[in-house]
Design a protein around this motif. Structure first.
Motif, PDB file in Angstrom:
ATOM      1  N   LEU A   1      55.443  51.919  39.628  1.00  0.00           N
ATOM      2  CA  LEU A   1      55.802  53.121  38.883  1.00  0.00           C
ATOM      3  C   LEU A   1      54.597  54.053  38.789  1.00  0.00           C
ATOM      4  CD1 LEU A   1      58.124  54.350  37.051  1.00  0.00           C
ATOM      5  CD2 LEU A   1      56.920  53.294  35.129  1.00  0.00           C
ATOM      6  N   GLN A   2      54.878  55.353  38.810  1.00  0.00           N
ATOM      7  CA  GLN A   2      53.867  56.374  38.566  1.00  0.00           C
ATOM      8  C   GLN A   2      54.354  57.299  37.463  1.00  0.00           C
ATOM      9  OE1 GLN A   2      52.830  58.681  42.043  1.00  0.00           O
ATOM     10  NE2 GLN A   2      52.919  56.898  43.401  1.00  0.00           N
ATOM     11  N   GLY A   3      53.425  57.700  36.601  1.00  0.00           N
ATOM     12  CA  GLY A   3      53.675  58.781  35.665  1.00  0.00           C
ATOM     13  C   GLY A   3      52.763  59.933  36.055  1.00  0.00           C
ATOM     14  N   TYR A   4      53.273  61.150  36.066  1.00  0.00           N
ATOM     15  CA  TYR A   4      52.455  62.250  36.561  1.00  0.00           C
ATOM     16  C   TYR A   4      52.747  63.543  35.800  1.00  0.00           C
ATOM     17  CZ  TYR A   4      56.779  62.921  39.256  1.00  0.00           C
ATOM     18  OH  TYR A   4      58.082  63.056  39.625  1.00  0.00           O
ATOM     19  N   ALA A   5      51.807  64.475  35.913  1.00  0.00           N
ATOM     20  CA  ALA A   5      51.942  65.770  35.255  1.00  0.00           C
ATOM     21  C   ALA A   5      51.234  66.822  36.095  1.00  0.00           C
ATOM     22  CB  ALA A   5      51.349  65.727  33.844  1.00  0.00           C
ATOM     23  N   LEU A   6      51.690  68.057  35.972  1.00  0.00           N
ATOM     24  CA  LEU A   6      51.126  69.167  36.738  1.00  0.00           C
ATOM     25  C   LEU A   6      51.191  70.440  35.916  1.00  0.00           C
ATOM     26  CD1 LEU A   6      50.261  70.571  39.499  1.00  0.00           C
ATOM     27  CD2 LEU A   6      52.722  70.923  39.855  1.00  0.00           C
TER      28      LEU A   6
ATOM     29  N   VAL B   1      54.958  74.007  34.551  1.00  0.00           N
ATOM     30  CA  VAL B   1      54.464  72.767  33.963  1.00  0.00           C
ATOM     31  C   VAL B   1      55.493  71.679  34.262  1.00  0.00           C
ATOM     32  CG1 VAL B   1      53.751  71.571  31.867  1.00  0.00           C
ATOM     33  CG2 VAL B   1      53.256  74.019  32.128  1.00  0.00           C
ATOM     34  N   MET B   2      55.039  70.572  34.806  1.00  0.00           N
ATOM     35  CA  MET B   2      55.942  69.509  35.227  1.00  0.00           C
ATOM     36  C   MET B   2      55.415  68.154  34.761  1.00  0.00           C
ATOM     37  SD  MET B   2      56.993  68.404  39.143  1.00  0.00           S
ATOM     38  CE  MET B   2      55.352  67.867  39.624  1.00  0.00           C
ATOM     39  N   THR B   3      56.305  67.315  34.268  1.00  0.00           N
ATOM     40  CA  THR B   3      55.988  65.921  33.983  1.00  0.00           C
ATOM     41  C   THR B   3      57.115  65.061  34.545  1.00  0.00           C
ATOM     42  OG1 THR B   3      57.083  65.991  31.815  1.00  0.00           O
ATOM     43  CG2 THR B   3      54.719  66.463  31.885  1.00  0.00           C
ATOM     44  N   GLY B   4      56.768  63.864  35.009  1.00  0.00           N
ATOM     45  CA  GLY B   4      57.818  63.042  35.580  1.00  0.00           C
ATOM     46  C   GLY B   4      57.384  61.616  35.856  1.00  0.00           C
TER      47      GLY B   4
END
Length: 385
Positions: free
Chosen positions: A353-358, A377-380
Protein backbone atom coordinates in the motif's frame (compact mmCIF):
# COMPACT_ATOMS: atom_id res chain seq x y z
CA UNK A 1 31.44 11.51 -27.12
CA UNK A 2 33.19 8.21 -27.86
CA UNK A 3 34.83 8.36 -24.44
CA UNK A 4 31.42 8.59 -22.77
CA UNK A 5 30.16 5.59 -24.70
CA UNK A 6 33.24 3.52 -23.79
CA UNK A 7 32.86 4.52 -20.14
CA UNK A 8 29.24 3.41 -20.18
CA UNK A 9 30.15 0.08 -21.78
CA UNK A 10 32.72 -0.52 -19.08
CA UNK A 11 30.06 -0.45 -16.37
CA UNK A 12 27.97 -3.51 -15.78
CA UNK A 13 24.20 -3.47 -16.29
CA UNK A 14 21.84 -2.63 -13.48
CA UNK A 15 20.85 -5.41 -11.13
CA UNK A 16 17.40 -6.95 -11.51
CA UNK A 17 16.28 -5.21 -8.33
CA UNK A 18 14.18 -2.11 -8.99
CA UNK A 19 14.77 -2.14 -12.73
CA UNK A 20 12.90 0.57 -14.60
CA UNK A 21 12.98 -0.98 -18.08
CA UNK A 22 11.24 -4.33 -17.77
CA UNK A 23 8.50 -5.46 -20.15
CA UNK A 24 7.75 -8.68 -18.25
CA UNK A 25 4.48 -8.05 -16.41
CA UNK A 26 2.87 -6.06 -13.69
CA UNK A 27 3.19 -8.94 -11.23
CA UNK A 28 5.42 -12.00 -11.04
CA UNK A 29 4.23 -15.52 -10.22
CA UNK A 30 3.48 -16.00 -6.56
CA UNK A 31 2.63 -18.84 -4.22
CA UNK A 32 -0.42 -17.09 -2.76
CA UNK A 33 -4.04 -16.53 -3.83
CA UNK A 34 -3.02 -14.51 -6.91
CA UNK A 35 -1.66 -17.54 -8.77
CA UNK A 36 -3.62 -20.55 -9.97
CA UNK A 37 -1.73 -23.60 -11.18
CA UNK A 38 -3.49 -25.56 -13.91
CA UNK A 39 -3.45 -29.35 -14.06
CA UNK A 40 -1.08 -29.03 -17.03
CA UNK A 41 1.45 -27.23 -14.82
CA UNK A 42 1.03 -23.75 -16.28
CA UNK A 43 0.10 -20.80 -14.07
CA UNK A 44 -2.39 -17.96 -14.30
CA UNK A 45 -1.44 -14.96 -12.16
CA UNK A 46 -3.99 -12.28 -11.36
CA UNK A 47 -2.89 -8.75 -10.53
CA UNK A 48 -4.33 -5.32 -10.05
CA UNK A 49 -4.00 -1.78 -8.84
CA UNK A 50 -6.64 0.30 -7.06
CA UNK A 51 -5.87 4.01 -6.70
CA UNK A 52 -8.72 6.25 -5.43
CA UNK A 53 -8.04 9.91 -4.60
CA UNK A 54 -9.63 13.03 -3.19
CA UNK A 55 -8.96 15.94 -5.54
CA UNK A 56 -9.44 19.66 -4.98
CA UNK A 57 -9.03 22.11 -7.85
CA UNK A 58 -9.06 25.88 -7.42
CA UNK A 59 -9.30 27.71 -10.76
CA UNK A 60 -8.49 31.09 -9.21
CA UNK A 61 -12.10 31.94 -8.38
CA UNK A 62 -13.97 28.73 -7.60
CA UNK A 63 -12.65 25.82 -5.54
CA UNK A 64 -14.28 22.39 -5.80
CA UNK A 65 -13.52 18.99 -4.29
CA UNK A 66 -14.11 15.72 -6.17
CA UNK A 67 -14.25 12.54 -4.10
CA UNK A 68 -13.67 9.80 -4.75
CA UNK A 69 -12.13 9.91 -8.21
CA UNK A 70 -9.63 7.68 -9.93
CA UNK A 71 -5.98 8.73 -10.02
CA UNK A 72 -5.21 9.37 -13.70
CA UNK A 73 -1.46 9.24 -12.96
CA UNK A 74 -1.88 5.55 -12.07
CA UNK A 75 -5.11 4.20 -13.51
CA UNK A 76 -6.86 1.52 -11.48
CA UNK A 77 -6.69 -1.78 -13.34
CA UNK A 78 -7.23 -5.52 -13.21
CA UNK A 79 -5.46 -8.15 -15.25
CA UNK A 80 -4.13 -11.65 -15.48
CA UNK A 81 -1.15 -13.37 -17.06
CA UNK A 82 -1.25 -16.90 -18.39
CA UNK A 83 2.15 -18.56 -18.65
CA UNK A 84 1.71 -20.86 -21.64
CA UNK A 85 3.76 -24.02 -22.00
CA UNK A 86 7.30 -23.20 -23.17
CA UNK A 87 8.86 -24.68 -26.27
CA UNK A 88 12.61 -24.89 -25.98
CA UNK A 89 13.94 -21.58 -24.61
CA UNK A 90 10.91 -19.67 -25.94
CA UNK A 91 8.52 -18.66 -23.16
CA UNK A 92 5.06 -17.45 -24.31
CA UNK A 93 2.83 -15.43 -22.00
CA UNK A 94 -0.73 -14.24 -22.64
CA UNK A 95 -1.85 -11.10 -20.85
CA UNK A 96 -5.19 -9.31 -20.50
CA UNK A 97 -5.54 -6.02 -18.63
CA UNK A 98 -8.42 -3.56 -18.31
CA UNK A 99 -8.65 -0.14 -16.71
CA UNK A 100 -11.40 0.64 -14.23
CA UNK A 101 -13.19 3.94 -14.92
CA UNK A 102 -14.29 5.08 -11.50
CA UNK A 103 -14.70 8.74 -12.46
CA UNK A 104 -11.10 9.35 -13.60
CA UNK A 105 -9.67 12.61 -12.31
CA UNK A 106 -8.64 13.61 -15.86
CA UNK A 107 -12.32 13.68 -16.93
CA UNK A 108 -13.97 15.67 -14.13
CA UNK A 109 -14.47 19.44 -14.18
CA UNK A 110 -16.62 22.19 -12.71
CA UNK A 111 -19.17 21.69 -15.49
CA UNK A 112 -18.85 17.88 -15.67
CA UNK A 113 -18.31 16.55 -12.13
CA UNK A 114 -19.17 12.98 -13.19
CA UNK A 115 -20.76 10.23 -11.12
CA UNK A 116 -19.36 7.72 -8.65
CA UNK A 117 -20.11 4.64 -10.74
CA UNK A 118 -17.65 1.96 -11.74
CA UNK A 119 -17.74 1.05 -15.41
CA UNK A 120 -15.68 -0.45 -18.21
CA UNK A 121 -15.53 1.47 -21.50
CA UNK A 122 -14.04 0.60 -24.88
CA UNK A 123 -10.97 2.72 -24.17
CA UNK A 124 -10.27 0.79 -20.98
CA UNK A 125 -8.82 -2.22 -22.79
CA UNK A 126 -5.18 -1.69 -21.85
CA UNK A 127 -3.62 -4.99 -22.86
CA UNK A 128 -4.68 -8.01 -24.89
CA UNK A 129 -1.43 -9.55 -26.05
CA UNK A 130 0.88 -12.49 -26.46
CA UNK A 131 4.53 -12.02 -25.42
CA UNK A 132 7.11 -14.57 -26.54
CA UNK A 133 10.48 -14.20 -24.79
CA UNK A 134 13.87 -15.79 -25.44
CA UNK A 135 16.98 -15.14 -23.32
CA UNK A 136 19.15 -14.75 -26.43
CA UNK A 137 16.82 -13.27 -29.06
CA UNK A 138 14.67 -10.94 -26.97
CA UNK A 139 10.89 -10.56 -26.76
CA UNK A 140 8.18 -10.31 -29.43
CA UNK A 141 4.77 -8.87 -28.47
CA UNK A 142 1.59 -9.17 -30.53
CA UNK A 143 -1.74 -7.46 -29.81
CA UNK A 144 -3.05 -4.50 -27.84
CA UNK A 145 -0.31 -3.11 -25.61
CA UNK A 146 2.38 -0.50 -25.14
CA UNK A 147 4.29 0.91 -28.08
CA UNK A 148 8.10 1.00 -27.86
CA UNK A 149 8.21 4.59 -26.58
CA UNK A 150 5.51 4.22 -23.94
CA UNK A 151 6.91 5.70 -20.69
CA UNK A 152 10.00 7.08 -22.42
CA UNK A 153 9.55 10.51 -20.76
CA UNK A 154 8.63 9.04 -17.37
CA UNK A 155 11.92 7.39 -16.33
CA UNK A 156 12.01 8.23 -12.62
CA UNK A 157 13.77 6.85 -9.52
CA UNK A 158 11.95 9.17 -7.09
CA UNK A 159 9.15 6.63 -6.41
CA UNK A 160 6.62 9.47 -6.44
CA UNK A 161 4.93 8.52 -9.71
CA UNK A 162 1.58 7.96 -7.98
CA UNK A 163 1.52 11.67 -7.18
CA UNK A 164 3.69 13.36 -9.82
CA UNK A 165 4.85 12.47 -13.33
CA UNK A 166 6.17 14.52 -16.23
CA UNK A 167 2.67 14.94 -17.67
CA UNK A 168 1.80 17.24 -14.79
CA UNK A 169 -1.63 18.17 -16.12
CA UNK A 170 -3.01 14.64 -16.45
CA UNK A 171 -4.74 14.55 -13.06
CA UNK A 172 -6.80 17.68 -13.87
CA UNK A 173 -6.77 17.50 -17.69
CA UNK A 174 -10.45 18.46 -18.19
CA UNK A 175 -10.52 21.34 -15.72
CA UNK A 176 -11.46 24.60 -17.47
CA UNK A 177 -9.21 27.64 -17.24
CA UNK A 178 -10.58 30.80 -15.63
CA UNK A 179 -10.23 34.10 -17.49
CA UNK A 180 -8.89 37.05 -15.53
CA UNK A 181 -12.32 38.74 -15.81
CA UNK A 182 -13.86 35.85 -13.87
CA UNK A 183 -15.53 34.04 -16.76
CA UNK A 184 -14.74 30.48 -17.78
CA UNK A 185 -12.47 30.10 -20.80
CA UNK A 186 -12.95 27.55 -23.56
CA UNK A 187 -9.52 25.96 -23.02
CA UNK A 188 -8.80 23.04 -20.69
CA UNK A 189 -5.65 22.26 -18.69
CA UNK A 190 -4.87 19.19 -20.79
CA UNK A 191 -4.72 21.23 -23.98
CA UNK A 192 -1.77 23.28 -22.65
CA UNK A 193 0.28 20.43 -21.17
CA UNK A 194 1.85 17.33 -22.67
CA UNK A 195 4.96 15.26 -22.00
CA UNK A 196 5.25 13.86 -25.56
CA UNK A 197 5.45 10.35 -24.18
CA UNK A 198 6.20 8.56 -27.43
CA UNK A 199 3.13 8.38 -29.66
CA UNK A 200 0.98 9.95 -26.95
CA UNK A 201 0.26 13.10 -28.96
CA UNK A 202 -1.34 16.09 -27.21
CA UNK A 203 -4.81 15.28 -25.96
CA UNK A 204 -6.94 15.95 -22.91
CA UNK A 205 -7.88 12.30 -22.40
CA UNK A 206 -4.71 10.63 -23.58
CA UNK A 207 -3.53 7.73 -21.41
CA UNK A 208 -0.29 6.43 -22.80
CA UNK A 209 0.64 5.01 -26.16
CA UNK A 210 -1.05 1.62 -26.25
CA UNK A 211 -2.12 0.28 -29.63
CA UNK A 212 -2.78 -2.91 -31.54
CA UNK A 213 0.82 -3.49 -32.52
CA UNK A 214 3.76 -5.74 -33.25
CA UNK A 215 6.69 -4.95 -30.94
CA UNK A 216 10.21 -6.24 -30.51
CA UNK A 217 12.49 -5.74 -27.49
CA UNK A 218 16.12 -6.74 -27.76
CA UNK A 219 17.98 -8.41 -24.88
CA UNK A 220 19.89 -5.93 -22.72
CA UNK A 221 23.58 -5.67 -23.58
CA UNK A 222 25.71 -3.91 -20.97
CA UNK A 223 22.64 -2.00 -19.93
CA UNK A 224 21.52 -0.98 -23.44
CA UNK A 225 18.32 -2.25 -25.05
CA UNK A 226 16.47 -1.41 -28.26
CA UNK A 227 12.71 -1.52 -28.77
CA UNK A 228 10.73 -1.00 -32.00
CA UNK A 229 7.00 -1.21 -32.71
CA UNK A 230 4.48 -0.78 -35.51
CA UNK A 231 0.83 -0.41 -34.64
CA UNK A 232 -2.55 1.23 -35.06
CA UNK A 233 -5.11 2.66 -32.66
CA UNK A 234 -8.19 0.45 -32.99
CA UNK A 235 -10.24 1.95 -30.15
CA UNK A 236 -10.78 5.29 -31.92
CA UNK A 237 -12.45 6.07 -35.27
CA UNK A 238 -9.74 8.60 -36.28
CA UNK A 239 -6.94 6.04 -35.91
CA UNK A 240 -3.66 6.44 -37.76
CA UNK A 241 -0.78 4.01 -38.19
CA UNK A 242 2.12 4.65 -35.86
CA UNK A 243 5.72 3.43 -35.68
CA UNK A 244 8.32 4.16 -33.04
CA UNK A 245 11.69 3.15 -31.67
CA UNK A 246 13.39 3.58 -28.28
CA UNK A 247 16.89 3.11 -26.95
CA UNK A 248 17.24 2.66 -23.20
CA UNK A 249 20.17 2.33 -20.83
CA UNK A 250 20.23 1.30 -17.18
CA UNK A 251 23.28 0.61 -15.00
CA UNK A 252 24.78 0.77 -11.52
CA UNK A 253 27.81 2.99 -10.94
CA UNK A 254 28.92 2.09 -7.43
CA UNK A 255 26.51 3.91 -5.11
CA UNK A 256 24.65 5.43 -8.07
CA UNK A 257 21.87 4.05 -10.25
CA UNK A 258 21.29 5.57 -13.68
CA UNK A 259 18.45 5.04 -16.14
CA UNK A 260 17.78 6.92 -19.34
CA UNK A 261 15.75 6.51 -22.50
CA UNK A 262 15.38 8.23 -25.86
CA UNK A 263 12.51 7.64 -28.26
CA UNK A 264 11.35 8.68 -31.71
CA UNK A 265 7.76 8.29 -32.87
CA UNK A 266 6.16 9.05 -36.21
CA UNK A 267 2.48 9.12 -37.05
CA UNK A 268 1.21 10.57 -40.34
CA UNK A 269 2.64 14.14 -40.38
CA UNK A 270 3.61 14.09 -36.70
CA UNK A 271 7.14 13.42 -35.47
CA UNK A 272 8.05 13.23 -31.78
CA UNK A 273 11.53 13.15 -30.27
CA UNK A 274 11.48 12.74 -26.50
CA UNK A 275 13.30 11.17 -23.60
CA UNK A 276 14.14 11.27 -19.91
CA UNK A 277 16.83 10.30 -17.42
CA UNK A 278 17.02 9.69 -13.70
CA UNK A 279 19.88 9.14 -11.26
CA UNK A 280 19.72 7.86 -7.67
CA UNK A 281 22.39 8.01 -4.97
CA UNK A 282 21.42 4.93 -2.96
CA UNK A 283 23.16 5.71 0.37
CA UNK A 284 21.41 9.09 0.74
CA UNK A 285 18.31 8.45 -1.36
CA UNK A 286 18.84 11.71 -3.23
CA UNK A 287 17.62 11.55 -6.83
CA UNK A 288 17.37 13.80 -9.87
CA UNK A 289 15.09 13.38 -12.89
CA UNK A 290 14.83 15.28 -16.17
CA UNK A 291 12.58 14.86 -19.22
CA UNK A 292 12.29 16.72 -22.52
CA UNK A 293 10.31 16.38 -25.71
CA UNK A 294 9.64 18.12 -29.01
CA UNK A 295 7.02 17.73 -31.72
CA UNK A 296 8.10 18.68 -35.23
CA UNK A 297 6.31 21.89 -36.15
CA UNK A 298 4.67 21.94 -32.71
CA UNK A 299 5.44 22.39 -29.06
CA UNK A 300 8.11 21.33 -26.62
CA UNK A 301 8.49 20.79 -22.89
CA UNK A 302 11.08 20.39 -20.16
CA UNK A 303 10.55 18.72 -16.77
CA UNK A 304 12.88 18.67 -13.75
CA UNK A 305 12.48 16.85 -10.44
CA UNK A 306 14.60 16.59 -7.30
CA UNK A 307 13.67 14.04 -4.68
CA UNK A 308 14.83 12.13 -1.64
CA UNK A 309 14.07 8.62 -0.36
CA UNK A 310 14.29 7.83 3.34
CA UNK A 311 13.65 4.74 5.46
CA UNK A 312 12.54 6.58 8.58
CA UNK A 313 10.06 3.95 9.71
CA UNK A 314 9.95 0.16 9.55
CA UNK A 315 6.68 0.28 7.64
CA UNK A 316 8.44 1.33 4.42
CA UNK A 317 10.22 4.08 2.51
CA UNK A 318 9.21 7.72 2.51
CA UNK A 319 9.58 9.67 -0.76
CA UNK A 320 9.52 13.44 -1.14
CA UNK A 321 10.03 15.38 -4.39
CA UNK A 322 9.83 18.88 -5.83
CA UNK A 323 9.32 19.30 -9.58
CA UNK A 324 8.99 21.94 -12.30
CA UNK A 325 7.38 21.77 -15.73
CA UNK A 326 7.32 24.18 -18.65
CA UNK A 327 5.60 23.60 -21.98
CA UNK A 328 5.68 26.02 -24.91
CA UNK A 329 3.55 26.24 -28.08
CA UNK A 330 1.59 23.12 -27.19
CA UNK A 331 -1.91 24.62 -27.28
CA UNK A 332 -1.26 27.37 -29.83
CA UNK A 333 1.75 29.28 -31.10
CA UNK A 334 3.01 31.43 -28.24
CA UNK A 335 1.13 29.53 -25.53
CA UNK A 336 2.95 28.61 -22.31
CA UNK A 337 2.20 26.43 -19.32
CA UNK A 338 4.29 26.28 -16.15
CA UNK A 339 3.80 24.20 -13.03
CA UNK A 340 5.46 23.57 -9.67
CA UNK A 341 4.64 20.49 -7.64
CA UNK A 342 5.44 19.09 -4.20
CA UNK A 343 4.73 15.37 -3.78
CA UNK A 344 4.87 12.98 -0.84
CA UNK A 345 4.56 9.17 -0.81
CA UNK A 346 4.64 6.82 2.17
CA UNK A 347 5.06 3.08 1.52
CA UNK A 348 3.48 0.38 3.70
CA UNK A 349 5.38 -2.65 2.48
CA UNK A 350 3.50 -5.43 4.28
CA UNK A 351 0.21 -4.28 2.77
CA UNK A 352 1.57 -3.38 -0.70
CA UNK A 353 0.00 0.00 0.00
CA UNK A 354 1.02 3.60 -0.64
CA UNK A 355 -0.39 6.79 0.81
CA UNK A 356 0.42 9.92 -1.15
CA UNK A 357 -0.29 13.63 -1.46
CA UNK A 358 0.40 16.36 -4.01
CA UNK A 359 0.19 20.14 -4.14
CA UNK A 360 0.57 21.59 -7.67
CA UNK A 361 0.31 25.13 -9.01
CA UNK A 362 -0.40 26.05 -12.65
CA UNK A 363 0.32 29.18 -14.66
CA UNK A 364 -1.01 29.52 -18.23
CA UNK A 365 -0.33 32.17 -20.87
CA UNK A 366 -1.61 32.67 -24.40
CA UNK A 367 -1.42 35.62 -26.81
CA UNK A 368 -4.65 37.60 -26.62
CA UNK A 369 -5.84 35.93 -23.40
CA UNK A 370 -5.24 36.29 -19.67
CA UNK A 371 -5.87 33.45 -17.23
CA UNK A 372 -5.96 33.07 -13.46
CA UNK A 373 -3.37 30.86 -11.80
CA UNK A 374 -4.80 27.61 -10.46
CA UNK A 375 -3.98 25.08 -7.76
CA UNK A 376 -4.58 21.33 -7.44
CA UNK A 377 -4.36 19.38 -4.18
CA UNK A 378 -4.59 15.59 -4.22
CA UNK A 379 -4.46 12.87 -1.57
CA UNK A 380 -4.95 9.18 -2.16
CA UNK A 381 -4.10 5.52 -1.66
CA UNK A 382 -2.58 2.98 -4.02
CA UNK A 383 -2.96 -0.73 -3.39
CA UNK A 384 -1.26 -3.29 -5.62
CA UNK A 385 -1.77 -7.02 -5.65
Amino acid sequence: MSGLVLAALAIGPASARDRIFDISTFSEDTEDWRTLRLFTGQTITFYGLISPIVLNYDDGLVSRTYAPVGNSNKTSRLGFRWRIRSFGDWSPIARVEIGLSARPSKEVSLLEPGTNTWSIKDGDLRKLEIIVKHPKYGAFSFGQGSMATHGITEVDYSKTDSASKSNVGRIVASQILRNSDGTLASAEVGAFIDNFDGSNITGTYSDGSRKMRLRYDSPAYRGFALSVALGNEVLRDDAEANADAALTYEADFGDYKLATGLGYSWQSDTRILSGSASVLHEPTGFNLTAAMGHERGGGNFVYLKAGVLRSQWKMGETALALDYYRGDNIYTGGSMAASYGLSFVQFFDRLNLQGYALVRSFDFKQPGASYENSLAVMTGLRWEF
